[in-house]
Design a protein around this motif. Structure first.
Motif, PDB file in Angstrom:
ATOM      1  N   VAL A 130       0.965  -1.344   0.035  1.00 53.14           N
ATOM      2  CA  VAL A 130       0.036   0.133  -0.154  1.00 53.14           C
ATOM      3  C   VAL A 130       0.797   1.316   0.186  1.00 53.14           C
ATOM      4  CG1 VAL A 130      -1.744   1.376   1.162  1.00 53.14           C
ATOM      5  CG2 VAL A 130      -2.212  -1.063   0.989  1.00 53.14           C
ATOM      6  N   THR A 131       1.726   1.317   0.750  1.00 51.55           N
ATOM      7  CA  THR A 131       2.894   2.296   0.856  1.00 51.55           C
ATOM      8  C   THR A 131       3.494   2.781  -0.630  1.00 51.55           C
ATOM      9  OG1 THR A 131       3.489   1.868   2.993  1.00 51.55           O
ATOM     10  CG2 THR A 131       5.086   3.315   1.791  1.00 51.55           C
ATOM     11  N   GLY A 132       3.970   1.773  -1.236  1.00 52.97           N
ATOM     12  CA  GLY A 132       4.604   2.004  -2.529  1.00 52.97           C
ATOM     13  C   GLY A 132       3.309   2.211  -3.758  1.00 52.97           C
ATOM     14  N   ALA A 133       2.360   1.712  -3.542  1.00 54.62           N
ATOM     15  CA  ALA A 133       1.533   1.917  -4.699  1.00 54.62           C
ATOM     16  C   ALA A 133       0.847   3.370  -4.402  1.00 54.62           C
ATOM     17  CB  ALA A 133       0.257   0.837  -4.533  1.00 54.62           C
ATOM     18  N   SER A 134       0.409   3.574  -3.223  1.00 54.28           N
ATOM     19  CA  SER A 134      -0.111   4.866  -2.879  1.00 54.28           C
ATOM     20  C   SER A 134       0.728   5.967  -3.171  1.00 54.28           C
ATOM     21  CB  SER A 134      -0.791   4.971  -1.487  1.00 54.28           C
ATOM     22  OG  SER A 134       0.288   4.766  -0.601  1.00 54.28           O
ATOM     23  N   ALA A 135       1.959   5.894  -3.101  1.00 53.41           N
ATOM     24  CA  ALA A 135       3.213   7.022  -3.206  1.00 53.41           C
ATOM     25  C   ALA A 135       3.264   7.275  -4.524  1.00 53.41           C
ATOM     26  CB  ALA A 135       4.315   6.411  -2.695  1.00 53.41           C
ATOM     27  N   LYS A 136       2.678   6.057  -5.495  1.00 59.07           N
ATOM     28  CA  LYS A 136       2.741   6.311  -7.011  1.00 59.07           C
ATOM     29  C   LYS A 136       1.500   6.774  -7.683  1.00 59.07           C
ATOM     30  CE  LYS A 136       4.224   6.164 -11.189  1.00 59.07           C
ATOM     31  NZ  LYS A 136       5.353   6.713 -11.849  1.00 59.07           N
ATOM     32  N   LEU A 137       0.126   6.185  -7.062  1.00 59.29           N
ATOM     33  CA  LEU A 137      -0.988   6.527  -7.457  1.00 59.29           C
ATOM     34  C   LEU A 137      -1.703   7.904  -7.018  1.00 59.29           C
ATOM     35  CD1 LEU A 137      -2.582   3.081  -7.549  1.00 59.29           C
ATOM     36  CD2 LEU A 137      -2.033   4.419  -9.446  1.00 59.29           C
ATOM     37  N   LEU A 172      -2.929  15.088  -8.976  1.00 57.01           N
ATOM     38  CA  LEU A 172      -1.779  16.097  -9.840  1.00 57.01           C
ATOM     39  C   LEU A 172      -0.969  16.840  -8.949  1.00 57.01           C
ATOM     40  CD1 LEU A 172      -4.612  17.582 -12.353  1.00 57.01           C
ATOM     41  CD2 LEU A 172      -3.152  15.588 -12.699  1.00 57.01           C
ATOM     42  N   GLY A 173      -0.448  15.945  -8.006  1.00 59.63           N
ATOM     43  CA  GLY A 173       0.431  16.510  -7.186  1.00 59.63           C
ATOM     44  C   GLY A 173       1.889  15.823  -7.307  1.00 59.63           C
ATOM     45  N   LYS A 174       2.908  16.457  -6.934  1.00 56.91           N
ATOM     46  CA  LYS A 174       4.195  15.779  -6.812  1.00 56.91           C
ATOM     47  C   LYS A 174       5.012  15.920  -5.510  1.00 56.91           C
ATOM     48  CE  LYS A 174       8.107  15.081  -9.878  1.00 56.91           C
ATOM     49  NZ  LYS A 174       8.881  15.536 -11.062  1.00 56.91           N
ATOM     50  N   ALA A 211       5.082   6.957   9.297  1.00 59.72           N
ATOM     51  CA  ALA A 211       5.147   8.512   9.443  1.00 59.72           C
ATOM     52  C   ALA A 211       5.704   9.072   8.271  1.00 59.72           C
ATOM     53  CB  ALA A 211       5.553   9.241  10.396  1.00 59.72           C
ATOM     54  N   PHE A 212       6.842   8.718   7.507  1.00 56.47           N
ATOM     55  CA  PHE A 212       7.703   9.245   6.507  1.00 56.47           C
ATOM     56  C   PHE A 212       6.613   8.942   5.438  1.00 56.47           C
ATOM     57  CE2 PHE A 212      11.651   8.638   8.945  1.00 56.47           C
ATOM     58  CZ  PHE A 212      12.248   9.920   8.655  1.00 56.47           C
ATOM     59  N   TRP A 213       5.927   7.912   5.112  1.00 59.11           N
ATOM     60  CA  TRP A 213       5.185   7.773   3.855  1.00 59.11           C
ATOM     61  C   TRP A 213       4.047   8.577   4.033  1.00 59.11           C
ATOM     62  CZ3 TRP A 213       0.628   4.104   5.047  1.00 59.11           C
ATOM     63  CH2 TRP A 213      -0.163   4.124   3.892  1.00 59.11           C
ATOM     64  N   LEU A 214       3.264   9.010   5.207  1.00 62.79           N
ATOM     65  CA  LEU A 214       2.367   9.697   5.297  1.00 62.79           C
ATOM     66  C   LEU A 214       2.519  11.435   5.034  1.00 62.79           C
ATOM     67  CD1 LEU A 214       0.203   8.367   8.256  1.00 62.79           C
ATOM     68  CD2 LEU A 214      -0.375   8.094   5.822  1.00 62.79           C
ATOM     69  N   VAL A 215       3.695  11.711   5.629  1.00 63.68           N
ATOM     70  CA  VAL A 215       4.418  13.039   5.301  1.00 63.68           C
ATOM     71  C   VAL A 215       4.870  13.126   3.851  1.00 63.68           C
ATOM     72  CG1 VAL A 215       6.132  14.607   5.561  1.00 63.68           C
ATOM     73  CG2 VAL A 215       5.390  13.294   7.654  1.00 63.68           C
ATOM     74  N   TYR A 216       5.145  12.147   2.888  1.00 62.39           N
ATOM     75  CA  TYR A 216       5.525  12.178   1.691  1.00 62.39           C
ATOM     76  C   TYR A 216       3.974  12.365   1.001  1.00 62.39           C
ATOM     77  CZ  TYR A 216       6.560  10.845  -3.148  1.00 62.39           C
ATOM     78  OH  TYR A 216       6.605  10.721  -4.485  1.00 62.39           O
ATOM     79  N   LEU A 217       2.949  11.769   1.332  1.00 55.92           N
ATOM     80  CA  LEU A 217       1.831  11.898   0.535  1.00 55.92           C
ATOM     81  C   LEU A 217       1.088  13.543   1.125  1.00 55.92           C
ATOM     82  CD1 LEU A 217      -0.279   8.488   1.257  1.00 55.92           C
ATOM     83  CD2 LEU A 217       0.793   9.188  -0.710  1.00 55.92           C
ATOM     84  N   TRP A 218       1.459  13.738   2.175  1.00 54.90           N
ATOM     85  CA  TRP A 218       0.931  15.096   2.446  1.00 54.90           C
ATOM     86  C   TRP A 218       1.646  16.254   1.577  1.00 54.90           C
ATOM     87  CZ3 TRP A 218      -2.961  17.436   4.434  1.00 54.90           C
ATOM     88  CH2 TRP A 218      -3.111  18.473   4.788  1.00 54.90           C
ATOM     89  N   ASP A 219       2.882  15.875   1.458  1.00 54.52           N
ATOM     90  CA  ASP A 219       3.571  16.937   0.702  1.00 54.52           C
ATOM     91  C   ASP A 219       3.147  16.950  -0.667  1.00 54.52           C
ATOM     92  OD1 ASP A 219       6.328  18.850   0.334  1.00 54.52           O
ATOM     93  OD2 ASP A 219       6.838  17.222  -0.905  1.00 54.52           O
ATOM     94  N   ALA A 220       2.870  15.890  -1.374  1.00 54.63           N
ATOM     95  CA  ALA A 220       2.307  15.772  -2.688  1.00 54.63           C
ATOM     96  C   ALA A 220       1.057  16.423  -2.795  1.00 54.63           C
ATOM     97  CB  ALA A 220       2.231  14.384  -3.174  1.00 54.63           C
ATOM     98  N   LYS A 221       0.431  16.128  -1.481  1.00 47.67           N
ATOM     99  CA  LYS A 221      -1.231  16.826  -1.618  1.00 47.67           C
ATOM    100  C   LYS A 221      -0.959  18.492  -1.623  1.00 47.67           C
ATOM    101  CE  LYS A 221      -5.506  16.725   0.709  1.00 47.67           C
ATOM    102  NZ  LYS A 221      -5.710  18.488   0.876  1.00 47.67           N
ATOM    103  N   LYS A 222       0.066  18.897  -0.929  1.00 46.25           N
ATOM    104  CA  LYS A 222       0.238  20.349  -0.897  1.00 46.25           C
ATOM    105  C   LYS A 222       0.691  21.249  -2.140  1.00 46.25           C
ATOM    106  CE  LYS A 222       3.302  20.642   2.344  1.00 46.25           C
ATOM    107  NZ  LYS A 222       4.399  21.258   3.201  1.00 46.25           N
TER     108      LYS A 222
END
Length: 426
Positions: free
Chosen positions: A199-206, A212-214, A260-271
């Motif tokens: 889930v971490t790897g797939a969600s970090a990509k999808l 439309l974030g990165k 936590a590192f994974w969720l922060v990565y997703l949050w950064d992409a969302k920002k």
């Protein structure tokens, strides 16, 4: 993204049967839950509880994950799936093995049938790992995502191998350690190894792709991968040699840092997202992270009791709240595009055609989302408070939710191609 899907998409037989079968297993689970009701408050080694958990873990969650991975690998690697035939064989083995295992647990038939079931599932996991390995081994593109898929598929093999050994142990009792202690290791290898890392790897990509974030902080994903694997490996090594107790919280903290590192990565992409409004499928998926966090914070209570309502609540939050929640949302971001690509790739740009979101009933999805939230609230209160009536009510809500999900999945899968929004071509 669409060009990758069009040029590299695997055979529909490598994907669609997984989604269809998973939706059926999800309904089967919900019906079993309705039949057994408050049995989830019983010991986790209760036959009906084991049957329901494996219906969820294998028939629902693993089944749909394998279908999604077979579609996602070409997107990540920009390469064809190594073998469509292996993907189909994995499906046949997993489906037949899961059906046999569920019936064996339900009847608690600890004989050759359970061992056969475990063998089929184990073989399916190894074939899946081989397919992932052969698809990614020469690809340097998106190396971190490839690594997540490889590590998670390794843990899938590890989990099914231990599961097979446990099935044999029930008949022949050859494992020198306590069976229930090994069962805990088996469960958490699946949760923190197979499910979490996939889930971490797939969600970090999808997720960045869909919103439309990165994020350019790929080092966070490497940190997530490291902490998740180190914490899990230490837990398994310690747990095999010593009884699992409160000291295991240290390893949970290590895995939690990886999360936590994974969720922060997703949050950064969302920002960085260009799409500020989050659609319903993504809301569904994002809401599931709340239950992952609740599950992590409940671990001190879980470790403090050998069995009981906190273990049941932990299972509800992880299997139904987090894993099921993210799947219930992401299905309607992935499956519609898969079917859309299959039906419309040859006329894309030449005709007025539906969008992927037009392939499912959005009103049903909204009802499904509110059923999910309400059922999780009622079920959480029921398990924490040990209130059987609330658990029965929640099980009824789950049957309704699973039925709506099945209807919407069927609507997507059996969609007939149209042009100009109404003229059927086939």
């Amino acid at each position: 993204m669409s060009s990758v899907f069009i040029d590299k998409a695997p055979s529909p037989l490598a994907i669609i049967p997984y989604y269809a079968t998973a939706s059926l297993f999800f309904l089967v689970f919900s019906i079993l839950f309705l039949i057994t009701g408050s049995d989830i408050l019983a010991h986790y080694f209760h036959p009906q509880v084991l049957a329901m958990v494996h219906t969820l873990a294998l028939g629902w969650i693993t089944m749909i994950i394998l279908g999604a991975v077979h579609q996602l690998l070409p997107v990540i690697t920009e390469n064809h799936l190594y073998s469509n035939k292996l993907a189909v064989l994995c499906y046949v083995l997993l489906t037949s093995g899961t059906l046999l295992l569920i019936s064996s647990f339900w009847l608690f038939a600890t004989n050759w049938l359970m061992i056969l079931a475990g063998s089929l599932i184990c073989l399916s996991s190894f074939l899946f790992f081989f397919n992932v390995w052969m698809t990614t081994k020469d690809q340097e593109h998106s190396a971190i995502f490839n690594t997540f898929f490889l590590f998670s598929s390794f843990w899938f093999c590890f989990t099914t191998t231990v599961g097979l050994l446990l099935a044999i142990n029930l008949a022949y009792n050859f494992i020198p350690r306590n069976h229930l202690e090994i069962l805990k290791l088996h469960a958490h290898a699946g949760l923190a190894g197979w499910f979490l890392q996939l889930v971490t790897g797939a969600s970090a990509k999808l997720i960045p792709m869909f919103i439309l974030g990165k994020s350019n902080k790929n080092w966070m994903l490497y940190a997530a991968l490291t902490f998740q694997n180190v914490g899990l490996a230490l837990f398994l090594a310690r747990g095999y040699n010593h009884q699992i107790g409160m000291d295991s919280l240290a390893y949970a903290v290590i895995v939690g840092i990886g999360i936590a590192f994974w969720l922060v990565y997703l949050w950064d992409a969302k920002k960085q997202s260009l799409r500020k409004k989050i659609d319903f499928p993504m809301q569904h998926s994002f809401s599931s992270f709340l239950f992952l966090i609740l599950g992590l914070f409940s671990l001190p209570m879980v470790l403090n009791q050998p069995s009981g309502h906190w273990i049941s609540t932990y299972g509800v939050w992880i299997f139904l709240g987090w894993l099921s929640g993210i799947i219930l949302g992401m299905t309607f971001k992935t499956l519609p595009f898969i079917i859309w690509n299959l039906k419309y790739k040859d006329i894309n740009g030449m005709e007025k055609i539906p969008m992927p979101k037009d392939l499912y009933n959005q009103k049903l999805l909204k009802v499904q989302y509110y059923l999910f939230l309400s059922s999780m609230l009622v079920l959480s209160l029921g398990t924490i408070g040990k209130i059987k009536l609330l658990i029965v009510i929640a099980s009824i809500l789950w049957v309704a939710l699973a039925s709506l999900y099945l209807i919407n999945v069927a609507k997507i899968i059996f969609h007939k191609r149209t042009v100009a929004y109404g003229t059927a071509t086939h």
